[in-house]
Design a protein around this motif. Sequence first.
Motif, PDB file in Angstrom:
ATOM      1  N   ASP A  13      29.296  50.420  45.642  1.00  0.00           N
ATOM      2  CA  ASP A  13      28.748  51.200  44.530  1.00  0.00           C
ATOM      3  C   ASP A  13      29.805  52.130  43.939  1.00  0.00           C
ATOM      4  OD1 ASP A  13      28.689  52.620  46.953  1.00  0.00           O
ATOM      5  OD2 ASP A  13      27.076  53.930  46.282  1.00  0.00           O
ATOM      6  N   GLU A  14      30.676  52.670  44.790  1.00  0.00           N
ATOM      7  CA  GLU A  14      31.742  53.533  44.300  1.00  0.00           C
ATOM      8  C   GLU A  14      32.752  52.711  43.494  1.00  0.00           C
ATOM      9  OE1 GLU A  14      32.498  57.064  45.020  1.00  0.00           O
ATOM     10  OE2 GLU A  14      30.360  57.049  45.404  1.00  0.00           O
ATOM     11  N   ALA A  15      33.110  51.535  43.992  1.00  0.00           N
ATOM     12  CA  ALA A  15      34.039  50.678  43.259  1.00  0.00           C
ATOM     13  C   ALA A  15      33.471  50.311  41.898  1.00  0.00           C
ATOM     14  CB  ALA A  15      34.338  49.416  44.073  1.00  0.00           C
ATOM     15  N   GLY A  92      50.241  49.702  44.298  1.00  0.00           N
ATOM     16  CA  GLY A  92      48.988  50.411  44.068  1.00  0.00           C
ATOM     17  C   GLY A  92      47.817  49.554  44.510  1.00  0.00           C
ATOM     18  N   VAL A  93      46.873  50.174  45.213  1.00  0.00           N
ATOM     19  CA  VAL A  93      45.696  49.461  45.715  1.00  0.00           C
ATOM     20  C   VAL A  93      44.441  50.137  45.191  1.00  0.00           C
ATOM     21  CG1 VAL A  93      44.361  48.850  47.773  1.00  0.00           C
ATOM     22  CG2 VAL A  93      46.861  48.698  47.810  1.00  0.00           C
ATOM     23  N   ASP A  94      43.517  49.332  44.690  1.00  0.00           N
ATOM     24  CA  ASP A  94      42.235  49.881  44.248  1.00  0.00           C
ATOM     25  C   ASP A  94      41.116  48.902  44.590  1.00  0.00           C
ATOM     26  OD1 ASP A  94      41.371  52.374  42.517  1.00  0.00           O
ATOM     27  OD2 ASP A  94      40.081  50.715  41.903  1.00  0.00           O
ATOM     28  N   ALA A  95      39.911  49.462  44.745  1.00  0.00           N
ATOM     29  CA  ALA A  95      38.759  48.645  45.116  1.00  0.00           C
ATOM     30  C   ALA A  95      38.142  47.929  43.928  1.00  0.00           C
ATOM     31  CB  ALA A  95      37.700  49.522  45.795  1.00  0.00           C
ATOM     32  N   GLU A 139      36.779  61.144  49.811  1.00  0.00           N
ATOM     33  CA  GLU A 139      35.359  61.441  49.630  1.00  0.00           C
ATOM     34  C   GLU A 139      34.562  60.188  49.256  1.00  0.00           C
ATOM     35  OE1 GLU A 139      33.935  63.035  45.810  1.00  0.00           O
ATOM     36  OE2 GLU A 139      36.033  63.513  45.380  1.00  0.00           O
ATOM     37  N   HIS A 140      35.247  59.144  48.770  1.00  0.00           N
ATOM     38  CA  HIS A 140      34.555  57.963  48.251  1.00  0.00           C
ATOM     39  C   HIS A 140      34.514  56.801  49.232  1.00  0.00           C
ATOM     40  CE1 HIS A 140      34.446  59.876  44.332  1.00  0.00           C
ATOM     41  NE2 HIS A 140      35.748  60.064  44.383  1.00  0.00           N
TER      42      HIS A 140
END
Length: 246
Positions: A13-15, A92-95, A139-140
């Motif tokens: 849900d955060e992603a 760089g890494v992201d969901a 926090e996420h």
Amino acid sequence: MTIATTRKTIRPDEAAHFGKLAADWWDPKGSSAMLHRLNPVRLGFIRSAIDAHWRGDPRAAKPLTGKSALDVGCGAGLLCEPLARLGAAVTGVDAAEENVAVAREHAASAGLAVDYRCGDVAELGLGKFDLVCAMEVIEHVADKCAFLSALAASLKPDGLMILSTPNRTLKSRALLVEGAERLGMVPRGTHHWDDFITPDELDELLADAGLVMGEPQGIAWSPMNDLHLSSDLALNYIVTARQKGV
């Protein structure tokens, strides 16, 4: 402090929430406007930290030349690109796949070679880095212990880690959640106050991951100075960490 461990660090849900913001991430007046105001403050701390850690020349234009940097939870690359300009080989890494797509396009248009990946840093097997950053991310995540363990596993023995996060205080609830989100300065649903982490809690979690936390520095806000580094940790703070014994 005891926190249950699930090992997975991504909350879908955060992603999804942050992926919806991808299109205007680089717009300084868009939904990520607050990050654009925050980024120079973070970069000031980062520059001082890397100069102190590697005893570099504060006048050097590219102090990270020859070093590798990992930014976890990178969004569309607001921190990755400055790190690349400081000379680092940046990953760089992201969901959110949407963020990674925008980040790749923006870096290419700027002529910067940043290696962007989508996924859980604990599962990507990216190797080890001189500098590991995670700004406004802890926090996420679904599991703070697993997340910090994954960051620690990505750090070279003599490397430097830099984290920033909101503090869990009445002030942060009033300004970041009740204030900034209600006034539209930050998209609604961005912050979950119960997931904020205090410096003492972060210190303990980092110790469990085999890391030693440096002295935290606050990121405060005032009408006169906007966002700025401060001794006041009540709203947000930024901190270094390194492996024990280094």
